[in-house]
Design a protein around this motif. Structure first.
Motif, PDB file in Angstrom:
ATOM      1  N   PHE A  86       0.822  -1.255  -0.003  1.00 10.60           N
ATOM      2  CA  PHE A  86      -0.026  -0.039  -0.075  1.00 10.60           C
ATOM      3  C   PHE A  86       0.841   1.259  -0.137  1.00 10.60           C
ATOM      4  O   PHE A  86       1.965   1.187   0.574  1.00 10.60           O
ATOM      5  CB  PHE A  86      -0.886  -0.030   1.200  1.00 10.60           C
ATOM      6  CG  PHE A  86      -2.117  -0.962   1.125  1.00 10.60           C
ATOM      7  CD1 PHE A  86      -2.711  -1.112   0.015  1.00 10.60           C
ATOM      8  CD2 PHE A  86      -2.499  -1.463   2.290  1.00 10.60           C
ATOM      9  CE1 PHE A  86      -4.105  -1.970  -0.067  1.00 10.60           C
ATOM     10  CE2 PHE A  86      -3.514  -2.289   2.138  1.00 10.60           C
ATOM     11  CZ  PHE A  86      -4.348  -2.494   1.043  1.00 10.60           C
ATOM     12  N   VAL A  87       0.217   2.140  -0.638  1.00 11.01           N
ATOM     13  CA  VAL A  87       0.825   3.613  -0.527  1.00 11.01           C
ATOM     14  C   VAL A  87      -0.153   4.445   0.088  1.00 11.01           C
ATOM     15  O   VAL A  87      -1.345   4.461  -0.209  1.00 11.01           O
ATOM     16  CB  VAL A  87       1.055   4.295  -1.902  1.00 11.01           C
ATOM     17  CG1 VAL A  87       1.522   5.581  -1.781  1.00 11.01           C
ATOM     18  CG2 VAL A  87       2.226   3.435  -2.595  1.00 11.01           C
ATOM     19  N   LEU A  88       0.297   5.077   1.348  1.00 14.79           N
ATOM     20  CA  LEU A  88      -0.683   5.726   1.936  1.00 14.79           C
ATOM     21  C   LEU A  88      -0.242   7.310   1.810  1.00 14.79           C
ATOM     22  O   LEU A  88       0.862   7.808   2.305  1.00 14.79           O
ATOM     23  CB  LEU A  88      -0.719   5.541   3.610  1.00 14.79           C
ATOM     24  CG  LEU A  88      -1.679   6.254   4.565  1.00 14.79           C
ATOM     25  CD1 LEU A  88      -3.164   6.015   4.048  1.00 14.79           C
ATOM     26  CD2 LEU A  88      -1.278   5.841   5.845  1.00 14.79           C
ATOM     27  N   SER A  89      -1.174   8.144   0.932  1.00 18.77           N
ATOM     28  CA  SER A  89      -0.579   9.509   0.670  1.00 18.77           C
ATOM     29  C   SER A  89      -1.958  10.449   1.269  1.00 18.77           C
ATOM     30  O   SER A  89      -2.803  10.119   1.999  1.00 18.77           O
ATOM     31  CB  SER A  89      -0.594   9.540  -0.829  1.00 18.77           C
ATOM     32  OG  SER A  89      -1.915   9.241  -1.596  1.00 18.77           O
ATOM     33  N   ASN A  90      -1.496  11.748   1.065  1.00 18.62           N
ATOM     34  CA  ASN A  90      -2.423  12.720   1.537  1.00 18.62           C
ATOM     35  C   ASN A  90      -2.351  12.786   3.131  1.00 18.62           C
ATOM     36  O   ASN A  90      -3.412  12.986   3.892  1.00 18.62           O
ATOM     37  CB  ASN A  90      -3.764  12.613   0.793  1.00 18.62           C
ATOM     38  CG  ASN A  90      -3.749  13.385  -0.464  1.00 18.62           C
ATOM     39  OD1 ASN A  90      -2.847  14.003  -1.012  1.00 18.62           O
ATOM     40  ND2 ASN A  90      -5.072  13.151  -1.075  1.00 18.62           N
ATOM     41  N   ILE A  91      -1.247  12.383   3.615  1.00 16.88           N
ATOM     42  CA  ILE A  91      -1.109  12.348   5.140  1.00 16.88           C
ATOM     43  C   ILE A  91      -1.435  13.533   5.801  1.00 16.88           C
ATOM     44  O   ILE A  91      -0.534  14.431   5.270  1.00 16.88           O
ATOM     45  CB  ILE A  91       0.054  11.522   5.575  1.00 16.88           C
ATOM     46  CG1 ILE A  91      -0.153  10.068   5.106  1.00 16.88           C
ATOM     47  CG2 ILE A  91      -0.033  11.494   7.043  1.00 16.88           C
ATOM     48  CD1 ILE A  91       1.383   9.119   5.387  1.00 16.88           C
ATOM     49  N   PRO A  92      -2.451  13.855   6.688  1.00 25.52           N
ATOM     50  CA  PRO A  92      -2.323  14.967   7.246  1.00 25.52           C
ATOM     51  C   PRO A  92      -0.898  15.787   7.803  1.00 25.52           C
ATOM     52  O   PRO A  92      -0.167  14.776   8.594  1.00 25.52           O
ATOM     53  CB  PRO A  92      -3.525  14.943   8.375  1.00 25.52           C
ATOM     54  CG  PRO A  92      -4.264  13.862   7.853  1.00 25.52           C
ATOM     55  CD  PRO A  92      -3.234  12.932   7.197  1.00 25.52           C
ATOM     56  N   ASN A  93      -1.030  16.936   7.763  1.00 25.12           N
ATOM     57  CA  ASN A  93       0.130  17.576   8.478  1.00 25.12           C
ATOM     58  C   ASN A  93      -0.012  17.685   9.777  1.00 25.12           C
ATOM     59  O   ASN A  93      -0.506  18.737  10.308  1.00 25.12           O
ATOM     60  CB  ASN A  93       0.475  19.118   7.835  1.00 25.12           C
ATOM     61  CG  ASN A  93       0.795  18.818   6.238  1.00 25.12           C
ATOM     62  OD1 ASN A  93       1.162  18.035   5.932  1.00 25.12           O
ATOM     63  ND2 ASN A  93       0.139  20.336   5.494  1.00 25.12           N
ATOM     64  N   LEU A  94       0.429  16.503  10.594  1.00 28.74           N
ATOM     65  CA  LEU A  94       0.460  16.637  12.063  1.00 28.74           C
ATOM     66  C   LEU A  94       1.782  16.818  12.681  1.00 28.74           C
ATOM     67  O   LEU A  94       2.037  16.473  13.786  1.00 28.74           O
ATOM     68  CB  LEU A  94       0.021  15.128  12.417  1.00 28.74           C
ATOM     69  CG  LEU A  94      -1.360  14.847  11.720  1.00 28.74           C
ATOM     70  CD1 LEU A  94      -1.818  13.371  12.124  1.00 28.74           C
ATOM     71  CD2 LEU A  94      -2.325  15.832  12.347  1.00 28.74           C
ATOM     72  N   GLY A  95       2.938  17.320  11.869  1.00 29.59           N
ATOM     73  CA  GLY A  95       4.189  17.428  12.434  1.00 29.59           C
ATOM     74  C   GLY A  95       4.611  16.050  13.089  1.00 29.59           C
ATOM     75  O   GLY A  95       4.799  14.986  12.053  1.00 29.59           O
ATOM     76  N   LYS A  96       5.314  15.916  14.123  1.00 32.40           N
ATOM     77  CA  LYS A  96       5.495  14.570  14.950  1.00 32.40           C
ATOM     78  C   LYS A  96       4.431  14.060  15.818  1.00 32.40           C
ATOM     79  O   LYS A  96       5.066  12.930  16.159  1.00 32.40           O
ATOM     80  CB  LYS A  96       6.747  14.926  15.727  1.00 32.40           C
ATOM     81  CG  LYS A  96       8.058  15.538  14.665  1.00 32.40           C
ATOM     82  CD  LYS A  96       9.514  15.316  16.074  1.00 32.40           C
ATOM     83  CE  LYS A  96      10.518  15.872  15.168  1.00 32.40           C
ATOM     84  NZ  LYS A  96      11.731  15.951  16.002  1.00 32.40           N
ATOM     85  N   ASN A  97       3.334  14.750  15.559  1.00 30.30           N
ATOM     86  CA  ASN A  97       2.236  14.139  16.452  1.00 30.30           C
ATOM     87  C   ASN A  97       1.218  13.053  15.833  1.00 30.30           C
ATOM     88  O   ASN A  97       0.261  13.330  15.862  1.00 30.30           O
ATOM     89  CB  ASN A  97       1.366  15.260  17.066  1.00 30.30           C
ATOM     90  CG  ASN A  97       2.177  16.344  17.562  1.00 30.30           C
ATOM     91  OD1 ASN A  97       2.916  15.895  19.045  1.00 30.30           O
ATOM     92  ND2 ASN A  97       1.904  17.604  17.685  1.00 30.30           N
ATOM     93  N   TYR A  98       1.966  12.244  15.226  1.00 32.51           N
ATOM     94  CA  TYR A  98       1.171  11.182  14.556  1.00 32.51           C
ATOM     95  C   TYR A  98       1.720   9.739  14.946  1.00 32.51           C
ATOM     96  O   TYR A  98       3.077   9.705  15.381  1.00 32.51           O
ATOM     97  CB  TYR A  98       1.202  11.337  13.163  1.00 32.51           C
ATOM     98  CG  TYR A  98       2.500  11.077  12.510  1.00 32.51           C
ATOM     99  CD1 TYR A  98       2.716   9.656  11.645  1.00 32.51           C
ATOM    100  CD2 TYR A  98       3.466  12.090  12.430  1.00 32.51           C
ATOM    101  CE1 TYR A  98       3.840   9.691  11.291  1.00 32.51           C
ATOM    102  CE2 TYR A  98       4.682  11.854  11.965  1.00 32.51           C
ATOM    103  CZ  TYR A  98       4.758  10.601  11.069  1.00 32.51           C
ATOM    104  OH  TYR A  98       6.153  10.303  10.531  1.00 32.51           O
ATOM    105  N   GLN A  99       0.974   8.542  14.568  1.00 31.45           N
ATOM    106  CA  GLN A  99       1.564   7.267  14.584  1.00 31.45           C
ATOM    107  C   GLN A  99       0.841   6.621  13.649  1.00 31.45           C
ATOM    108  O   GLN A  99      -0.191   7.081  13.032  1.00 31.45           O
ATOM    109  CB  GLN A  99       1.007   6.731  15.961  1.00 31.45           C
ATOM    110  CG  GLN A  99       1.882   7.204  17.239  1.00 31.45           C
ATOM    111  CD  GLN A  99       1.164   6.905  18.658  1.00 31.45           C
ATOM    112  OE1 GLN A  99       0.293   6.389  18.800  1.00 31.45           O
ATOM    113  NE2 GLN A  99       1.880   7.116  19.551  1.00 31.45           N
ATOM    114  N   ILE A 100       1.604   5.392  13.112  1.00 33.12           N
ATOM    115  CA  ILE A 100       0.910   4.491  12.182  1.00 33.12           C
ATOM    116  C   ILE A 100       0.506   3.156  12.941  1.00 33.12           C
ATOM    117  O   ILE A 100       1.231   2.760  13.602  1.00 33.12           O
ATOM    118  CB  ILE A 100       1.822   4.078  11.042  1.00 33.12           C
ATOM    119  CG1 ILE A 100       2.178   5.335  10.507  1.00 33.12           C
ATOM    120  CG2 ILE A 100       1.231   3.205  10.079  1.00 33.12           C
ATOM    121  CD1 ILE A 100       1.265   6.170   9.543  1.00 33.12           C
ATOM    122  N   LEU A 101      -0.770   2.990  12.676  1.00 34.65           N
ATOM    123  CA  LEU A 101      -1.416   1.767  13.320  1.00 34.65           C
ATOM    124  C   LEU A 101      -1.621   0.522  12.469  1.00 34.65           C
ATOM    125  O   LEU A 101      -2.199   0.700  11.413  1.00 34.65           O
ATOM    126  CB  LEU A 101      -2.458   2.012  14.197  1.00 34.65           C
ATOM    127  CG  LEU A 101      -2.672   3.256  15.100  1.00 34.65           C
ATOM    128  CD1 LEU A 101      -3.836   3.452  15.608  1.00 34.65           C
ATOM    129  CD2 LEU A 101      -1.780   3.246  16.134  1.00 34.65           C
TER     130      LEU A 101
END
Length: 453
Positions: free
Chosen positions: A41-56
């Motif tokens: 998979f390619v996950l694109s258009n990821i919101p701009n969350l800085g470093k405040n994100y995780q991938i589950l």
């Protein structure tokens, strides 16, 4: 000039919204016989969350690689001594041993194998399980079969996304991905330009179409389909009238065998909107064709609960500390109101009396003291929570109660914590004095069951 400025503003808001909506593309292969799932998979258009994100990602998957937009392999945390969030392991892409800032696009490849349940069953089945039963397989957003972004700052999982994916399953006669039409196997492409949680359901089953819905694996005849659909339309019309928010979307109903042994009379359902899935019951067995109704009055709120998740689960997507209260307690309360409209006050009186006996020794942590979503147990969210909502209705009346629920539903991008509960109550017209009385009598009490008249 004002009109032009307004149009420009609206367009900019639409562009901003689309830019913040993740897009999933790529391929998934499902092997029904062995329970193996392989995704590229390619996950694109990821919101701009800085470093405040995780991938589950579901704990049953092994990641082959995570790559960036330039196709460079990234380091990531979570592969060793990983932490969990729900059914998913937490992964964080790294740059020089620190979280990668605003990746924008990630290429994730992974594979995993899951048990195939036939004669030997599990002790539990629920929405978060990736379930193979020998005939069909299902995987929902809660199971995190596709990579889901967790927004740390706003305490929300971004499960809904646009997608364009190809699904291959050599031993599946039919494949369905939520947001598109079911298509014949062994391979098919699925896409949605509307953000949605892409649940997958594949296997050996038939598809039936009616004017207002699709039915997968239901095996109902035309008369049974008509009665079922009429009841659904009745529920939707009631909710629209009560909450003043239309329910125009066509549902997809799935019947599937659970991977847990069910005792006679037990059934279970879940929603990945607009799909509603039922396990442990043949949908046709619910129908009395001669009387043109559901055979058992308890089936009506059972179905109405899942229909109600259109509002609490889709229109309002709960998060934060009162996640389970605003997801399940509200849906259960609405189902009781729908059944009350259908069968009269005697139904709701009997409902609360019977569950009140079951909750006699239950001790509830007050909602204003909840610090973690999982402090609201299954008994709390499904059984006790509706009593708290009924108590509010008892104090302010049905009309104002629905106005309060509507106020919650039209709130956007807010944390559904206790402050959300209180603030929307006051904004809907409940006075501070009324709220104080409600809080004192129902919220602070360890068990307010006896207060329901």
């Amino acid at each position: 000039m004002k009109t032009l400025a307004l149009i420009v503003l609206l367009l900019s808001q639409i562009t901003k919204l689309n830019a913040q909506t993740p897009h999933l593309s790529g391929k998934v292969e499902v092997v029904m016989a062995t329970g193996q799932i392989t995704c590229d998979f390619v996950l694109s258009n990821i919101p701009n969350l800085g470093k405040n994100y995780q991938i589950l990602l579901n704990k049953g998957f092994n990641i082959k690689a995570i790559k960036d937009a330039a196709n460079q392999t990234l380091k990531y945390s979570g592969f060793y001594n990983g932490a969990m969030r729900g059914e998913g392991l937490i992964y964080t892409p790294l740059y020089k041993d620190s979280t990668l800032v605003n990746p924008g696009k990630l290429h994730i490849t992974y594979t995993g194998a899951f048990p195939v349940y036939t004669d030997t069953l599990n002790f539990i089945d629920f929405k978060g399980l990736i379930a193979f039963n020998g005939k069909t397989m299902r995987a929902t957003d809660q199971s995190k079969w596709y990579p889901i972004i967790y927004d740390i700052k706003n305490d929300r999982q971004i499960e809904q996304m646009t997608f364009n994916i190809q699904v291959t399953s050599k031993d599946a006669k039919m494949i369905f991905v939520n947001g598109d039409e079911p298509k014949p196997g062994p391979a098919a492409s699925f896409k949605s330009e509307v953000p949605i949680a892409p649940m997958i359901f594949a296997g050996d089953y038939g598809v039936q179409k009616t004017k207002g819905a699709l039915f997968l694996n239901s095996q109902m005849d035309d008369k049974q389909l008509e009665v079922f659909e009429n009841n659904i339309a009745e529920m939707k019309a009631y909710y629209f009238g009560a909450l003043n928010i239309p329910y125009d979307t066509k549902n997809i109903f799935i019947a599937h065998s659970p991977v847990e042994k069910f005792n006679k009379g037990r059934s279970w359902g879940f929603v990945s909107f607009p799909t509603i899935a039922f396990a442990g019951i043949a949908l046709g067995d619910m129908i009395d064709v001669q009387q043109h109704k559901l055979k058992d009055s308890t089936d009506y709120p059972f179905i109405a609960h899942e229909i109600g998740h259109y509002y609490f689960g889709n229109v309002l997507q709960p998060n934060s500390t009162l996640f389970w209260f605003f997801l399940e307690s509200t849906a259960e309360y609405l189902s009781v109101k729908a059944a009350e409209k259908k069968f009269g006050k005697t139904f709701s009186s009997r409902y609360f009396a019977e569950r009140g006996k079951q909750l006699k020794n239950f001790k509830a942590k007050p909602l204003n003291k909840i610090k973690d979503a999982n402090e609201i147990s299954g008994t709390y969210r499904y059984a006790y929570g509706p009593f708290l909502l009924r108590g509010l209705e008892q104090m302010i009346g049905e009309k104002r109660m629905f106005k309060f629920l509507n106020t919650c539903l039209v709130s956007k991008n807010e944390l559904t914590d206790y402050n959300f509960f209180k603030r929307n109550a006051l904004e809907s017209g409940i006075t501070p004095k009324e709220w104080e009385a409600y809080e004192k009598e129902f919220i602070i009490s360890e068990n307010a069951v006896s207060l329901i008249k």
